[in-house]
Design an enzyme around this catalytic site. Structure first.
Site, PDB file in Angstrom:
ATOM      1  N   GLY A 248     -12.661 -29.607 -45.286  1.00 41.81           N
ATOM      2  CA  GLY A 248     -13.217 -29.332 -44.135  1.00 41.81           C
ATOM      3  C   GLY A 248     -14.088 -30.388 -44.115  1.00 41.81           C
ATOM      4  O   GLY A 248     -13.725 -31.316 -44.228  1.00 41.81           O
ATOM      5  N   ASP A 249     -14.817 -30.543 -42.632  1.00 38.49           N
ATOM      6  CA  ASP A 249     -15.219 -32.437 -42.028  1.00 38.49           C
ATOM      7  C   ASP A 249     -14.925 -32.884 -41.611  1.00 38.49           C
ATOM      8  O   ASP A 249     -15.090 -34.421 -41.513  1.00 38.49           O
ATOM      9  CB  ASP A 249     -16.573 -32.355 -43.136  1.00 38.49           C
ATOM     10  CG  ASP A 249     -17.947 -31.123 -43.244  1.00 38.49           C
ATOM     11  OD1 ASP A 249     -18.157 -30.216 -42.550  1.00 38.49           O
ATOM     12  OD2 ASP A 249     -18.326 -31.200 -44.358  1.00 38.49           O
TER      13      ASP A 249
ATOM     14  N   LYS B 116     -12.970 -32.328 -36.912  1.00 38.47           N
ATOM     15  CA  LYS B 116     -12.566 -30.747 -36.148  1.00 38.47           C
ATOM     16  C   LYS B 116     -13.647 -31.028 -34.551  1.00 38.47           C
ATOM     17  O   LYS B 116     -12.591 -30.953 -33.476  1.00 38.47           O
ATOM     18  CB  LYS B 116     -12.438 -29.522 -36.443  1.00 38.47           C
ATOM     19  CG  LYS B 116     -11.623 -29.289 -37.296  1.00 38.47           C
ATOM     20  CD  LYS B 116     -11.678 -28.077 -38.743  1.00 38.47           C
ATOM     21  CE  LYS B 116     -12.920 -28.354 -39.076  1.00 38.47           C
ATOM     22  NZ  LYS B 116     -13.122 -28.126 -40.698  1.00 38.47           N
TER      23      LYS B 116
ATOM     24  N   GLY C 206     -20.204 -26.583 -39.744  1.00 37.88           N
ATOM     25  CA  GLY C 206     -20.622 -26.931 -39.048  1.00 37.88           C
ATOM     26  C   GLY C 206     -19.751 -28.523 -37.984  1.00 37.88           C
ATOM     27  O   GLY C 206     -19.232 -28.757 -38.818  1.00 37.88           O
ATOM     28  N   HIS C 207     -19.935 -28.207 -36.829  1.00 36.78           N
ATOM     29  CA  HIS C 207     -19.204 -29.065 -36.115  1.00 36.78           C
ATOM     30  C   HIS C 207     -19.659 -29.720 -35.290  1.00 36.78           C
ATOM     31  O   HIS C 207     -20.885 -29.359 -34.539  1.00 36.78           O
ATOM     32  CB  HIS C 207     -18.580 -28.130 -35.446  1.00 36.78           C
ATOM     33  CG  HIS C 207     -17.438 -27.677 -35.893  1.00 36.78           C
ATOM     34  ND1 HIS C 207     -16.381 -26.407 -35.462  1.00 36.78           N
ATOM     35  CD2 HIS C 207     -16.757 -27.340 -37.719  1.00 36.78           C
ATOM     36  CE1 HIS C 207     -15.768 -25.834 -36.453  1.00 36.78           C
ATOM     37  NE2 HIS C 207     -16.316 -26.692 -38.176  1.00 36.78           N
TER      38      HIS C 207
ATOM     39  N   GLN D  35     -13.976 -24.786 -41.596  1.00 38.17           N
ATOM     40  CA  GLN D  35     -13.309 -24.819 -42.665  1.00 38.17           C
ATOM     41  C   GLN D  35     -11.847 -25.819 -43.136  1.00 38.17           C
ATOM     42  O   GLN D  35     -11.822 -26.337 -42.215  1.00 38.17           O
ATOM     43  CB  GLN D  35     -12.751 -23.936 -44.032  1.00 38.17           C
ATOM     44  CG  GLN D  35     -14.391 -23.680 -44.227  1.00 38.17           C
ATOM     45  CD  GLN D  35     -14.897 -22.345 -43.242  1.00 38.17           C
ATOM     46  OE1 GLN D  35     -14.803 -21.722 -42.766  1.00 38.17           O
ATOM     47  NE2 GLN D  35     -16.084 -22.885 -42.876  1.00 38.17           N
TER      48      GLN D  35
ATOM     49  N   ARG E  23     -26.105 -30.974 -47.779  1.00 34.28           N
ATOM     50  CA  ARG E  23     -25.910 -31.046 -49.264  1.00 34.28           C
ATOM     51  C   ARG E  23     -25.163 -33.032 -48.681  1.00 34.28           C
ATOM     52  O   ARG E  23     -24.441 -33.652 -47.968  1.00 34.28           O
ATOM     53  CB  ARG E  23     -24.988 -31.231 -49.669  1.00 34.28           C
ATOM     54  CG  ARG E  23     -25.888 -29.868 -50.627  1.00 34.28           C
ATOM     55  CD  ARG E  23     -24.815 -28.849 -51.057  1.00 34.28           C
ATOM     56  NE  ARG E  23     -23.840 -28.370 -50.234  1.00 34.28           N
ATOM     57  CZ  ARG E  23     -23.279 -26.986 -50.530  1.00 34.28           C
ATOM     58  NH1 ARG E  23     -22.605 -26.627 -51.903  1.00 34.28           N
ATOM     59  NH2 ARG E  23     -22.503 -26.602 -49.966  1.00 34.28           N
TER      60      ARG E  23
ATOM     61  N   ARG F  28     -21.571 -35.567 -49.244  1.00 38.71           N
ATOM     62  CA  ARG F  28     -20.369 -34.863 -49.852  1.00 38.71           C
ATOM     63  C   ARG F  28     -19.545 -35.926 -50.695  1.00 38.71           C
ATOM     64  O   ARG F  28     -20.620 -37.138 -50.319  1.00 38.71           O
ATOM     65  CB  ARG F  28     -19.315 -35.012 -48.494  1.00 38.71           C
ATOM     66  CG  ARG F  28     -20.551 -34.150 -46.814  1.00 38.71           C
ATOM     67  CD  ARG F  28     -19.233 -34.463 -45.827  1.00 38.71           C
ATOM     68  NE  ARG F  28     -19.928 -33.539 -44.654  1.00 38.71           N
ATOM     69  CZ  ARG F  28     -20.076 -33.688 -42.885  1.00 38.71           C
ATOM     70  NH1 ARG F  28     -19.291 -35.327 -42.995  1.00 38.71           N
ATOM     71  NH2 ARG F  28     -20.168 -32.966 -42.515  1.00 38.71           N
TER      72      ARG F  28
HETATM   73  P1  GDP Z   1     -16.453 -30.330 -38.931  1.00 37.24           P
HETATM   74  O1  GDP Z   1     -16.186 -29.591 -39.311  1.00 37.24           O
HETATM   75  O2  GDP Z   1     -14.857 -30.889 -39.180  1.00 37.24           O
HETATM   76  O3  GDP Z   1     -16.037 -30.419 -36.902  1.00 37.24           O
HETATM   77  O4  GDP Z   1     -16.929 -31.779 -38.965  1.00 37.24           O
HETATM   78  P2  GDP Z   1     -18.052 -32.484 -38.838  1.00 37.24           P
HETATM   79  O5  GDP Z   1     -18.899 -32.312 -37.880  1.00 37.24           O
HETATM   80  O6  GDP Z   1     -18.852 -31.386 -39.581  1.00 37.24           O
HETATM   81  O7  GDP Z   1     -17.494 -33.629 -39.363  1.00 37.24           O
HETATM   82  C1  GDP Z   1     -17.717 -34.957 -39.250  1.00 37.24           C
HETATM   83  C2  GDP Z   1     -18.516 -35.773 -38.559  1.00 37.24           C
HETATM   84  O8  GDP Z   1     -18.281 -37.741 -38.559  1.00 37.24           O
HETATM   85  C3  GDP Z   1     -19.951 -35.344 -37.633  1.00 37.24           C
HETATM   86  O9  GDP Z   1     -20.643 -36.088 -37.686  1.00 37.24           O
HETATM   87  C4  GDP Z   1     -19.056 -36.829 -36.229  1.00 37.24           C
HETATM   88  O10 GDP Z   1     -20.204 -36.444 -35.410  1.00 37.24           O
HETATM   89  C5  GDP Z   1     -18.623 -37.978 -36.676  1.00 37.24           C
HETATM   90  N1  GDP Z   1     -17.005 -38.216 -36.934  1.00 37.24           N
HETATM   91  C6  GDP Z   1     -16.305 -37.550 -36.000  1.00 37.24           C
HETATM   92  N2  GDP Z   1     -14.671 -38.166 -35.784  1.00 37.24           N
HETATM   93  C7  GDP Z   1     -15.358 -39.689 -36.172  1.00 37.24           C
HETATM   94  C8  GDP Z   1     -15.058 -41.048 -35.633  1.00 37.24           C
HETATM   95  O11 GDP Z   1     -13.738 -41.003 -35.986  1.00 37.24           O
HETATM   96  N3  GDP Z   1     -15.389 -42.382 -36.296  1.00 37.24           N
HETATM   97  C9  GDP Z   1     -16.949 -41.475 -36.834  1.00 37.24           C
HETATM   98  N4  GDP Z   1     -17.808 -42.885 -37.761  1.00 37.24           N
HETATM   99  N5  GDP Z   1     -18.165 -40.705 -37.193  1.00 37.24           N
HETATM  100  C10 GDP Z   1     -16.514 -39.355 -36.596  1.00 37.24           C
HETATM  101  P1  IMO Z   2     -16.521 -26.875 -41.746  1.00 36.77           P
HETATM  102  O1  IMO Z   2     -16.350 -25.845 -40.761  1.00 36.77           O
HETATM  103  C1  IMO Z   2     -17.048 -28.562 -46.116  1.00 36.77           C
HETATM  104  C2  IMO Z   2     -17.324 -25.534 -48.777  1.00 36.77           C
HETATM  105  C3  IMO Z   2     -18.396 -24.927 -49.144  1.00 36.77           C
HETATM  106  C4  IMO Z   2     -18.110 -24.153 -50.567  1.00 36.77           C
HETATM  107  C5  IMO Z   2     -16.963 -24.027 -50.692  1.00 36.77           C
HETATM  108  C6  IMO Z   2     -17.049 -22.250 -50.346  1.00 36.77           C
HETATM  109  O2  IMO Z   2     -17.533 -27.433 -41.552  1.00 36.77           O
HETATM  110  O3  IMO Z   2     -15.365 -27.530 -42.241  1.00 36.77           O
HETATM  111  P2  IMO Z   2     -18.386 -20.027 -48.411  1.00 36.77           P
HETATM  112  O4  IMO Z   2     -20.163 -20.769 -47.969  1.00 36.77           O
HETATM  113  O5  IMO Z   2     -17.488 -20.607 -47.540  1.00 36.77           O
HETATM  114  O6  IMO Z   2     -18.169 -19.101 -49.282  1.00 36.77           O
HETATM  115  O7  IMO Z   2     -18.596 -21.990 -49.834  1.00 36.77           O
HETATM  116  O8  IMO Z   2     -16.862 -23.818 -49.116  1.00 36.77           O
HETATM  117  N1  IMO Z   2     -17.355 -25.678 -47.145  1.00 36.77           N
HETATM  118  C7  IMO Z   2     -17.183 -26.681 -46.512  1.00 36.77           C
HETATM  119  N2  IMO Z   2     -16.738 -27.624 -46.445  1.00 36.77           N
HETATM  120  N3  IMO Z   2     -16.873 -28.252 -44.240  1.00 36.77           N
HETATM  121  C8  IMO Z   2     -17.019 -27.125 -43.921  1.00 36.77           C
HETATM  122  O9  IMO Z   2     -17.162 -26.114 -42.377  1.00 36.77           O
HETATM  123  C9  IMO Z   2     -17.144 -26.278 -44.902  1.00 36.77           C
HETATM  124  N4  IMO Z   2     -17.139 -23.921 -44.960  1.00 36.77           N
HETATM  125  C10 IMO Z   2     -17.489 -24.246 -46.314  1.00 36.77           C
HETATM  126  O10 IMO Z   2     -19.399 -26.200 -49.470  1.00 36.77           O
HETATM  127  O11 IMO Z   2     -17.984 -25.412 -51.349  1.00 36.77           O
HETATM  128 MG    MG Z   3     -18.564 -29.816 -40.394  1.00 41.09          MG
END
Ligand code: GDP
Ligand code: IMO
Ligand code: MG
Length: 429
Positions: free
Chosen positions: A12-13, A16, A40-41, A223, A302, A304
């Site tokens: 995750g994170d 996306k 969380g995107h 995720q 939290r 990461r």
């Molecule tokens: P998602 O859950 O997969 O949509 O990812 P998140 O948004 O939770 O976490 C990705 C984080 O990295 C966010 O704060 C984005 O703004 C940031 N991000 C995305 N692409 C890039 C990149 O190419 N470089 C940097 N430095 N940050 C990025």
């Molecule tokens: P995005 O879409 C990162 C993790 C939680 C926990 C496990 C189970 O932003 O990538 P849950 O609340 O789903 O039962 O928790 O999954 N988790 C994520 N980790 N990015 C996410 O979503 C997540 N959604 C759930 O931290 O370890």
């Molecule tokens: Mg995320």
């Protein structure tokens, strides 16, 4: 042009949201197909930062955005999010947003159960987001969930609530949680129903019509594969299928409709919550990655956990999800490291493995085998063309590609919408 399915390929994170937002420019419809407000995107457009949990990232481009049947929806969280992003200038109305009539709801009692179980589990806790996602999916599979379509049908709703409470009553009692009665649930839902119903429609029909009109559909995963209920690091996973195969079932289309399967992969690895993480760095280098990458959870804030790129994991994600190309994100975070490591295998006792075994004991015991690769002193930050990358960064990308067995279609180099390098257009396969 074909459709595109976007999924996370690590924990995750991966970024996306940014990629979906960028692709949404050329899409007509964006549909979320699993997960809930555990996601969380983050999307950065100029000086504005949007954070989406339930809303498909397509709303940032004003595209028709569908919350599919595979998603579990917390109505209160959704309504808060709608208000929040409206405050940032986005239009959210029934022309932009559709809620699948057959999607299941997350209720306050699900959140209670999530929190109570985590508290009780102690050291064995999963580290969930506490949003009630697991309990809500349990009720869905247990055939006692409340769906959006029930909200407009008072007799059905009463029956559904009765079934639900027959299950939760004894559970809550056993966990010392206060009793919940049907009137309370009815009253809670009564407050939000009028605000939700305008968006509720048969989402599959919208998608069917879009397909008939040859419109471009973008399937938005939340995720990631290693959090998949079947293929992830069970039990340290989320409660839905996150693999690309879920896009069809969770949206209401056929399996061929998903189109090109694009895996989002961070140039290193992060994980939030508990569970195995073979390439984790609990040292200064891990701290450095976290600080440079601003690795704090979007949902819970939290910190990461951070580590080197794990090619074994990603190769496995590519296989189980049928990933056809990847986006390597956050390459800029690796700027300035003298040398980098990539995990290319695992040592388990006296054996060498080229995959992550399924058992919890083995997953906790595997030790990474690293290949060291030269870093770069130049910068990739905000690069928009392949030519702008330092030679060693190009080498890193090529090595990743080789090890995971999938082409790198795009590279991202900052949080900003347009800081992206395209080598291959996902819409053209
Ligand atoms: P998602 O859950 O997969 O949509 O990812 P998140 O948004 O939770 O976490 C990705 C984080 O990295 C966010 O704060 C984005 O703004 C940031 N991000 C995305 N692409 C890039 C990149 O190419 N470089 C940097 N430095 N940050 C990025
Ligand atoms: P995005 O879409 C990162 C993790 C939680 C926990 C496990 C189970 O932003 O990538 P849950 O609340 O789903 O039962 O928790 O999954 N988790 C994520 N980790 N990015 C996410 O979503 C997540 N959604 C759930 O931290 O370890
Ligand atoms: Mg995320």
């Amino acid at each position: 042009m074909g459709n595109v399915t976007v999924i996370g390929a690590q924990w995750g994170d991966e970024g996306k949201g940014k990629v979906i937002d960028w692709l949404a420019d050329r899409a007509d419809v964006v549909v979320r197909f699993q997960g809930g407000n555990n996601a969380g995107h983050t999307i950065v457009v100029g000086n504005t930062e949007y954070r989406f949990s339930l809303l498909p990232s397509g709303v940032a481009q004003g595209k028709l955005s569908i919350i599919g049947n595979g998603v579990v929806v917390d109505p209160w969280s959704l309504l808060d999010e709608i208000e929040r992003v409206r405050g940032q200038g986005l239009t959210i109305d029934p022309d932009v947003l559709v809620l699948a009539d057959n999607a299941c709801l997350v209720l306050p009692l699900h959140r209670d159960l999530d929190a109570a179980r985590e508290a009780l589990a102690g050291a064995a806790r999963i580290g969930t987001t506490g949003r009630g996602i697991g309990p809500a999916y349990e009720d869905k599979v247990g055939r006692r969930a409340i769906r959006f379509c029930d909200l407009a049908d008072a007799p059905a709703l009463e029956t559904r609530i009765g079934r639900l409470l027959a299950h939760h009553g004894p559970l809550r009692k056993g966990l010392d949680l206060p009793e919940v009665n049907a009137e309370t649930v009815m009253a809670q839902l009564g407050e939000v129903t009028p605000r939700l119903l305008p968006y509720v429609r048969p989402a599959w029909r919208e998608l069917d019509a879009a397909a008939a009109a040859k419109k471009q559909i973008l399937f938005e995963g939340a995720q990631a594969v290693m959090l998949d209920i079947d293929h992830g690091t069970y039990p340290f996973v989320t409660s839905s299928n996150t693999v690309a195969g879920q896009a069809a079932a969770g949206a209401g289309v056929g399996p061929a409709a998903g189109g090109y399967i694009l895996g989002i992969v961070k140039a290193y690895t992060t994980r939030v919550g508990e569970g195995p993480f073979p390439s984790e760095l609990k040292d200064e280098t891990g701290e450095r990655l976290g600080a440079r990458g601003h690795e704090f959870g979007t949902v819970t804030g939290r910190k990461r956990r951070c580590g080197w790129f794990d090619a074994v994991l990603v190769r496995q994600s590519v296989a189980v999800s049928g990933i056809q190309g990847v986006v390597l994100t956050k390459l800029d975070v690796l700027d300035g490291f003298e040398s980098l490591k990539i995990c290319v295998g695992y040592r388990l006792g006296d054996r060498v493995l080229d995959y992550l075994p399924a058992g919890v004991t083995d997953q906790a015991a595997v030790e990474p085998i690293y290949e060291e690769i030269e870093g770069w002193s130049g910068t990739t930050h905000k690069a928009r063309s392949w030519r702008d990358l330092p030679a060693a960064a190009v080498k890193y990308v090529r090595r990743v590609e080789e090890l995971i067995g999938s082409q790198v279609a795009l590279v991202t180099t900052s949080p900003e919408r347009d800081d992206i390098i395209m080598m291959r257009d996902p819409f053209r396969g």
